[in-house]
Design an enzyme around this catalytic site. Structure first.
Site, PDB file in Angstrom:
ATOM      1  N   SER B  24       0.832  -1.206   0.000  1.00 49.55           N
ATOM      2  CA  SER B  24       0.000   0.000   0.000  1.00 49.55           C
ATOM      3  C   SER B  24       0.869   1.260   0.000  1.00 49.55           C
ATOM      4  CB  SER B  24      -0.894   0.001   1.239  1.00 49.55           C
ATOM      5  OG  SER B  24      -1.676   1.168   1.270  1.00 49.55           O
ATOM      6  N   ASN B 102      -6.632  -1.348   1.357  1.00 45.60           N
ATOM      7  CA  ASN B 102      -5.947  -1.013   2.602  1.00 45.60           C
ATOM      8  C   ASN B 102      -6.825  -0.032   3.377  1.00 45.60           C
ATOM      9  OD1 ASN B 102      -4.022   0.837   4.290  1.00 45.60           O
ATOM     10  ND2 ASN B 102      -2.862  -1.028   3.922  1.00 45.60           N
ATOM     11  N   CYS B 133      -0.101   2.796  10.811  1.00 44.66           N
ATOM     12  CA  CYS B 133       0.533   3.970  10.186  1.00 44.66           C
ATOM     13  C   CYS B 133       1.165   4.861  11.255  1.00 44.66           C
ATOM     14  CB  CYS B 133      -0.474   4.779   9.370  1.00 44.66           C
ATOM     15  SG  CYS B 133       0.309   6.262   8.671  1.00 44.66           S
ATOM     16  N   LYS B 168      -2.348  -5.505   8.814  1.00 41.54           N
ATOM     17  CA  LYS B 168      -0.985  -4.982   8.663  1.00 41.54           C
ATOM     18  C   LYS B 168      -0.486  -4.484  10.015  1.00 41.54           C
ATOM     19  CE  LYS B 168       1.902  -2.375   5.433  1.00 41.54           C
ATOM     20  NZ  LYS B 168       1.910  -1.646   4.161  1.00 41.54           N
ATOM     21  N   THR B 196       5.933   0.748   8.060  1.00 43.39           N
ATOM     22  CA  THR B 196       7.257   1.397   8.110  1.00 43.39           C
ATOM     23  C   THR B 196       7.746   1.527   9.552  1.00 43.39           C
ATOM     24  OG1 THR B 196       6.151   3.531   8.109  1.00 43.39           O
ATOM     25  CG2 THR B 196       6.960   2.712   5.985  1.00 43.39           C
ATOM     26  N   GLY B 268       7.506  -2.303  -1.713  1.00 40.86           N
ATOM     27  CA  GLY B 268       7.032  -0.921  -1.636  1.00 40.86           C
ATOM     28  C   GLY B 268       8.057   0.040  -2.172  1.00 40.86           C
TER      29      GLY B 268
END
Lengths: 263, 306
Positions: B24, B102, B133, B168, B196, B268
């Site tokens: 994503s 997502n 996120c 995720k 991340t 990604g």
């Protein structure tokens, strides 16, 4: 425009020249880019295939013909240093051509255009001047900081003979900025096409507050993908965030929210 | 092609022709990029993150290069679920392979409404629930930090969504294996390891952090060893499929993730440097597996743990 053409290419350096203190010129053999690039479009260039430096560097196309395109750029860090060190026969990775250029806006090309470039922002205007042709250029002005930029200034004069050069320290051309070479008011039917640092473009927009739709600006921006995927290059506009890489880099000065745009 | 191995695998309720998935947040939403001709080697794609209401995303610089990587602070910019259903889903359906929506884990009410909207339209193959996120103020990542939060998020989503549900995870969780287990216990079909890595950058000339939110998410080859370790840990803790995500940038990385226990990988940041990476990974894996007499992807999954 952007989507169809956005591919990665292995390309060969056809020529390299250091223009002087901190600016360099590269000629790159890559038909896929050279044959379709239009003024204002850019490429993401990487010096090698290893992971460091990781991202491509977004650089405006200066010229494109006969399967070769040229880049003129300022060396500002390790990525551009590695590019400036390239020699004829070396390889590069090139993504492009990318973005919407000066000629990609709806409506006819104006009869008369004033070109205004700040620093290496003059590079895409060299390309634009060639496509516009002599008769449609109402004036061309450029500003550089001065000492150290002589080589770039010489290249610019060679590529755009009528350019009115200014420098901050007065050492090259007249003392002043690119904006000093523009008329006080914009004649009917004429446009200004400009590229340079955000500060210069913001000042330009402020100087012609009622002509926002007759000024096309090409914005420099930090970028990661160059193809509209990551949204790393958001430009605040009256219609929300737009992408510098695919909705731009050329925008109408009147649609950009200059106070929100990072320098 | 005769020396190549079939790469198809069934993962978390989806049949994939290749174990390479586009993560994503990196792939353009423009139709041209969702045409099958652009997607050689791609088993599935994750859409950009979407929530119920539009989000403008973060102001100021959003990307910053680091050694072998990139920090981003995009902040989940999206046009909201109604626009997503109207404008983006028709594009996604053209890809000729499965995709995962997502979905940003927001409040319980918002997530229920979002999933109801997705249920109401045909041909949404799967949902990837984003509880990880690091770039927003409303604590999206909070859901993923603790096993209890993860369990609650998955319970809410599971009650609204009967189709394949992937979760995720965030590598910032100190209880990652337990969070993955909690997702499994609440009915997740797969877990993705992960989002991340929380980092930051300083602009020393301006004497201030580069990003307005100060912190940002790190991705790219720099994080691969970290992500590989999380895949190893989580694969040992759950029996549902694990998807490896973090720094994969060549077929060897993909093979390493699979050997550590992943059933597929997401790529990604590496797409920033090579749009054809999925094809190259698929080709590399396929040729290498043929050479090694490994019959299919499932023969590679967890091979390094035996």
């Amino acid at each position: 425009m952007s989507g169809e053409a956005a591919r990665d290419h292995e390309a060969r350096v056809a020529g390299a020249r250091v223009l002087g203190d901190g600016t360099a010129l590269l000629a790159v053999e890559c038909g896929a880019v050279a044959d379709s690039a239009t003024p204002g479009q850019f490429v993401m260039v990487r010096a090698g295939s290893c992971g460091d430096p990781f991202l491509g560097r977004p650089l405006a196309v200066a010229e494109a013909s006969g399967g070769i395109f040229k880049l003129a750029f300022r060396v500002v860090g390790r990525g551009t240093e590695l590019l400036a060190a390239k020699r004829q026969g070396d390889t590069l990775t090139v993504r492009g051509p990318l973005g919407r250029g000066f000629f990609d806006r709806a409506g006819d090309t104006p009869a008369r255009v004033f070109l205004a470039g700040g620093g290496v922002g003059a590079v895409p205007l060299v390309f634009a001047a060639r496509r516009l042709g002599f008769a449609r250029i109402a004036g061309a002005t450029a500003g550089i900081s001065g000492a150290g930029w002589e080589g770039f200034a010489d290249w610019l004069k060679e590529a755009m003979p009528k350019v009115d050069l200014h420098s901050d320290d007065g050492s090259v051309g007249k003392a002043g900025t690119a904006l000093d070479g523009l008329p006080r008011s914009l004649p009917p039917g004429a446009e200004i096409w400009a590229c340079g640092p955000v500060g210069m473009l913001r000042a330009l927009a402020a100087r012609f507050p009622n002509d926002g739709d007759r000024i096309r600006v090409s914005l420099e921006s930090r970028m990661a993908c160059g193809v509209g995927g990551c949204l790393g290059c958001a430009v605040p506009t009256a219609s929300g965030n737009r992408r510098a890489c695919t909705d731009g880099p050329v925008f109408a000065a009147g649609e950009v929210l200059w106070d929100e745009l990072e320098d | 092609m005769s020396s190549k191995t079939d790469l198809s695998i069934e993962v978390g309720g989806l049949k994939l022709a290749s174990p390479v998935i586009i993560a994503s947040g990196v792939w353009p939403q423009d139709a041209e990029f969702w045409s099958p001709g652009r997607l050689e080697g791609v088993g599935a794609l994750c859409t950009k993150a979407v929530g119920l209401k539009p989000r403008a995303g973060n102001k100021g610089p959003r990307v910053h290069e680091t050694p072998c990587g990139v920090l981003n602070s995009v902040g989940l910019q999206n046009t909201g679920m109604a626009s997503f259903v109207k404008n983006y889903l028709p594009v996604a359906r053209c890809a000729g392979r499965p995709f995962l929506v997502n979905l940003i884990m927001e409040s319980e009410r918002e997530v229920r409404e979002s999933l109801a909207a997705l249920r109401d339209v045909p041909d949404v193959p799967a949902v990837e629930l984003n509880i990880s996120c690091p770039n927003v103020e409303d604590d999206n990542m909070e859901w993923g930090l603790r096993p209890e939060g993860t369990a609650l998020a998955v319970r809410i989503a599971r009650s609204e969504w009967g189709g394949p549900l992937w979760v995720k995870l965030t590598p910032q969780s100190p209880y990652l294996a337990a969070a993955a287990k909690a997702a499994e216990d609440e009915g997740a079909d797969a877990v993705v390891c992960g989002n991340t890595w929380l980092g930051m950058a300083m602009d020393i000339e301006r004497r201030r952090p580069v990003f307005q939110r100060i912190v940002a998410g790190l991705s790219g080859p720099a994080v691969f060893p970290l992500a590989l370790r999380t895949v190893w840990q989580v694969s040992g803790a759950v029996s549902i499929p694990v998807i490896g995500c973090g720094g994969v940038s060549c077929w060897r990385d993909a093979a390493a993730m699979l050997m550590a226990g992943a059933s597929a990988v997401e790529v990604g940041a590496a797409l920033f440097t090579d749009l054809e990476l999925p094809r190259k990974i698929a080709d590399g894996l396929s040729a290498w597996m043929a050479e090694q007499n490994i019959d299919g992807v499932s023969g590679l999954v967890g091979l390094g743990r035996r």
